[in-house]
Scaffold this active site. Sequence first.
Site, PDB file in Angstrom:
ATOM      1  N   GLU A 422       0.781  -1.240   0.000  1.00  0.00           N
ATOM      2  CA  GLU A 422       0.000   0.000   0.000  1.00  0.00           C
ATOM      3  C   GLU A 422       0.808   1.283   0.000  1.00  0.00           C
ATOM      4  OE1 GLU A 422       0.162  -2.215   2.563  1.00  0.00           O
ATOM      5  OE2 GLU A 422       0.360  -1.212   4.502  1.00  0.00           O
ATOM      6  N   GLU A 455      -5.856  -2.471  -0.327  1.00  0.00           N
ATOM      7  CA  GLU A 455      -4.759  -1.494  -0.380  1.00  0.00           C
ATOM      8  C   GLU A 455      -5.276  -0.061  -0.318  1.00  0.00           C
ATOM      9  OE1 GLU A 455      -1.975  -2.788   0.134  1.00  0.00           O
ATOM     10  OE2 GLU A 455      -2.619  -4.829  -0.328  1.00  0.00           O
ATOM     11  N   HIS A 458      -5.944   0.892   3.201  1.00  0.00           N
ATOM     12  CA  HIS A 458      -4.701   1.233   3.905  1.00  0.00           C
ATOM     13  C   HIS A 458      -4.315   2.699   3.741  1.00  0.00           C
ATOM     14  CE1 HIS A 458      -3.104  -2.344   5.657  1.00  0.00           C
ATOM     15  NE2 HIS A 458      -2.967  -3.018   4.547  1.00  0.00           N
TER      16      HIS A 458
HETATM   17 ZN   LIG Z   1      -2.550  -4.987   4.154  1.00  0.00          ZN
END
Ligand SMILES: [Zn+2]
Length: 1002
Positions: A422, A455, A458
Amino acid sequence: MESFDSESAPLPRNMIENSMFEEEPDVVDLAKEFPSYPIDSDDVVYEPRSSRLLVRGLGENDLDEDEEDYESSARLLGMSFMNRNSSQRSAASSYIRQQPSGWCSMPSAWTMVVGVLILVLVASMIMVIYFLPGCTFTRDGCKKTMDTVYPVSTSGELFPWTELRLPVSVHPVHYNISLHPNLTSMTFQGSVSIIVQVLQVTKKIVLHSSDMKIISATFEGKEVKILEYKPWQQIAIKFPDDLKKGQYVLNINYTANFSSSYDGFYNSSYVDTTGAKRVLAATQFEPLAARKAFPCFDEPGFKSTFLIKITREPKYISLSNMPKAKTSNLSNGLQEDEFEKSVNMSTYLVAFIVAEFSSVSKNVSKTMVSVYAVPDKKDQVHYALETAGKLLDFYNTFFEIDYPLSKLDLVAIPDFLAGAMENWGLITFRETTLLVGNHSSHIDKQLVTCVIAHELAHQWFGNLVTMRWWNDLWLNEGFATYMQYTSIETVFPELDIDTEFLSIRFRALAKDALNSSHPVSTVVSTPEQVEEMFDSVSYEKGASILLMLNGTLTGEEFRKGVIEYLQKYTFRNTESEDLWNSLSQIMNTWTVQKGFPLVSVKRNGTQVTLTQEHFHLNSENTKDSSLWHIPLTYVNDSCSALSSCKQVFHLKDKTATLKLPAQVKWLKFNYRSDGFYIVHYDEEGWRVLNEALSVDVNILPREDRAALINNIFALSRLGKVPFRQVLNLMEYIRNETETAPLTEALFQLAQIYRLLDKRSELNLVSRMKSYIFEHFGSLMDSQSWEQENSVSKITLRSALLEIACSLNRHNCTTQAKLIFDQWLASNKTNQIPSDLMTTVFKVAAQTEDGWTTLLDMYKYSNYDTEKRKTLEALASTQDVKKIILILQKSLDGSVIETHEFPFVINTICKNLPGYLYTWYFVKENWDKIIQKFPVGSYAIQSIIMSTTSQFSTKTHLVEAQNFFSSLGDRGSQMRIVQEAIETIKLNMLWLENNLNTLQNWL
Ligand SMILES: [Zn+2]
C-alpha cells in the site's frame, strides 16, 4: 500489505482433539503466561502484558509516553491501551526507569574524577561480562548482562547503542533522497540528507542502514565517521560533545547493489512478447527494508516528509509516492525526475520504481488515478482503473476524509512476492492481483477487487494513521481486511464477498485454536518476529473481531467511531473518547488474549445455561482460565431468517443463565457466524437443530448452516462430539444448495481425505471417496461447463468439479478432456470458462502430451491469471521427474518466476506422489530458500506448512523436529515451526482416535 495466499482455500490445518504431548517452549509467545484478569471491573486497570514488556526493553525509548508525539495506534484507538489512567502510567514509567541506562555510558570525566580505581573496576567488569561464555551479540541479545555492554562495530570501535529499537532522543523531520539506479550494472548510488530534530541532549545519532557501502558522511557540513553494527542493521555517529536540542542536517553518500531478494530496492526482469529481456527496479519496504535503499530511521513511529529525486536513462520512466514536480536533463545524457515533497509518513511506505511502463488514467474527485503495467499488458488495466475509481469514491465518502494526495498510482510489477503493497500514492501489485484480461472470470475479478479494496483502505488505515510499532500490526491489517469486505459488499454486491469473508473467518478460527497462535496485539522485537506478524491472526482474526464489534453496535455507530479515530489522529484534535472507551470494554479481551472461546449451551425449558472456555485443541492447557467478553447473538425457531430476529446476550463470566421469555423448539447461537467463537450444544440441542434442518434447510440463513458444519468438525477435533455425530449432521447436506455450507463441507472432508491419503490408508481412502460421491455426486454431475456469471455458482462449481476430477470421477474427467481437446483443436479460440481452467488443465496435465503443451503455454502466455492456473496444473502432475523439474525451475527463477515457489510447493504437496520429495527438497535447499524469502515471512510460513501439515507419523514428527532444531538462527525460533510440530502431533492423535470410528461409520 496483502500477503499472497497460495490458493483460495488456505493451507490444511490440523485435525484433532486431546493431546498428550508436552507444551513446546514458546519463545515468541509470552501470552502463555498470561494472567487471568477480571473483566469489566472499573477498579482494575489493565495494561497488556505484551506492551509493557516491549516498553521495558526499549532503553532510551523509555520516555514518558506523554512526551511521544507520534501515534500509538492501539492507545489512540482506545482498545488495548485505553484503560490506563495517568497514575498507572507514571507507575509504569518509574518502573521502566529502574533500568540503569546511565550505567551504560562510556567512561566520562565524572568517572575520572571519582578515581582510576573505579574506572579499572568498571572496565574489568565489562571485560568479564563481555567474555562470559555464550554471551554473544546475536539478534536475540545477551539477556541482562548485555544491557551493560556495547557491541563492537565493524571498524572495531564500540558501537554506542545496545537496543534493537532506535533511541527516541533524535527524530527525523525531513529526508532529501537522490538516487541513481543503474539497470545495467545492477547497482545504485544514493545520497540522503536528513534534517533531524534533537529532542533530548545526546552524544549520538543512531539510525538504520543495511547492505550498503557508505562513501562519506557529514553532519552540519563537517565530515563525520559512521560506525556500523551489522547484526542489527544500525549505523551511528558519536559526538565528543553534547548535541543540544534543535535541528541539524546529516548527509550520507553511499552505493549499494540491488537487493537479490524481494525486499528493499530490487531489480526485476521479464521477457516481452518479442522475446527481449527487460529490466526494471522497484521497491518493497514493509516491514524493515527501507534501510536497504537509504539510511533512515526505519521504524513506523518515526514519521517524516520525503523529497525524492531519481536519475534515469530517458527510455525509462520513474514513479514515486508523490506527483512528479519536474524533470531536468543532465549533462551525461541522463534525466533527473524530482517529486513533490511528501506528506508526513513512515519509512515503510516510501516507494519508487524505474521501468518501461504504459498507463491509463482518470480523474476521481480531486485525484488522478492511474494504472501502470508493462506495455505488452496495457489492454489488461481497465478493470483495475474502473474498480479503483469506484472504491476511492466509496472510501472518500465512508471515512469523510478525502484521500490526501493529488495522484494515486496502481502498478503491476512482473516479479513481486507479496500480493500487493500500500505505498502511499504508489500501490504495487502482483500482475495477477491487478490485471484482468478478456477471459478473466468473476472469481479472478473478485481477487483483483479484494486486493485493490484492501490497499486503498490502507491509504487511511496504515498510511494516514499508523501503528507506532509492529506489535499492533493488526490495526493496519485487521482494519484493511475488514474494510475490503465492507466496501465490496456495498460497491460490488454481485461479487458475493460475504461467502468469501465467512470462509476466511473459519480458517482464522482453525489457526487460532492452536497453542502456537498469539494474541492479536503481541510483543515483537526481532526482525523475524516482525515478519511473522504478517499472518492470519493480524489479518483475518483482526477483521473478524471488528465484524463482531460492528454487529453489537446499532446503525452508524461503528462508522462514526472509525471516523472519529481517523480524524483525531490525523489532525490531532481531542474529541471525546467515550465511544471507543466503551467499545474497548469488549475489545480488550479479544486483542490481548490468544485464541477464542468455546460457548457451551445447555437448555432446560426456558432456562439456558451458558458456559465459556478457551477452545484449545491441545487439552494440556486445562488450567487455562481465559475469559472473553462475548456479545453472544442468537435466534430461535419462531424467528431466525432475518437480521431483526437476532438477540444479544453479553457473556462476560465463566457461566451465566439466560432466561427465555417463552418455550422454543431450538436455539441457534452466533447468528450468521458474525462472532469469533464456536458454539457447542448439548445432545438435545444438536438433535433438534439437525431435525429442523432435515425438514427445511431454509430455517436458518446459509451462513448459519455453514457455521454448524464448521463448528461440528471443530468440536469433533476437540473431542467434544463423536465423529458419528458429525456424519449425522452431514446427512442434511443432500438437500443443501447454497455455496457457503457446501464448500465448507467439501473443505472439511477434503482435509480428512488428504490426511488418509498421505497415510496410505487405502481402504479408508476409497471409502471416503465413496462417501463424498454419495453426498455430492449428483450435484457434481449436474454442474454446467458453460460460461456462468453468478460468482456464487462459479465458486460452488469450481469447488465441486475440482474435487470430482481430482478423485477421478468419470463424468468430470471425461468432460474436462473433451473441453481441453476442443480448445486445442480450435487453436485456443474456443474459450474455456476461466473458473474451469484449473480443473480442465489439471486433468490434461496428467498425460505426457498435455503436460508438455501446458508447459509451452506457460512460457508464452501473456495473461497472468491464466498462467497461474496453468502452473497449478503443471504442479499437480503425478510424475515425480516433472515435479523435480518444476521445483528446481521455480527456485532458480528460470522459466517459472521465483515468487511462485511457495505456490508450487503448496500445489505439489496436495498430492501423494510429490509431497515427500518436496519436503526433502526444502530441507536440502533451505539456505537458498531463505536467501530469496526472509525468515519468518509469509512465503516461508507457507512453505513450512505446505510441506509438513499432512505428516501424521512419529517418524515424520522426529524428522521435522530434527530438521527445524538444526536450523539455529536460520529459522528454528519461528512461530510457524511450533505450529508445524503442533499440527503433526494433532494429526497423529486425531488418526489414533478416529481411525476406528472411520472404519465403522464411513
Ligand atoms: Zn494490508
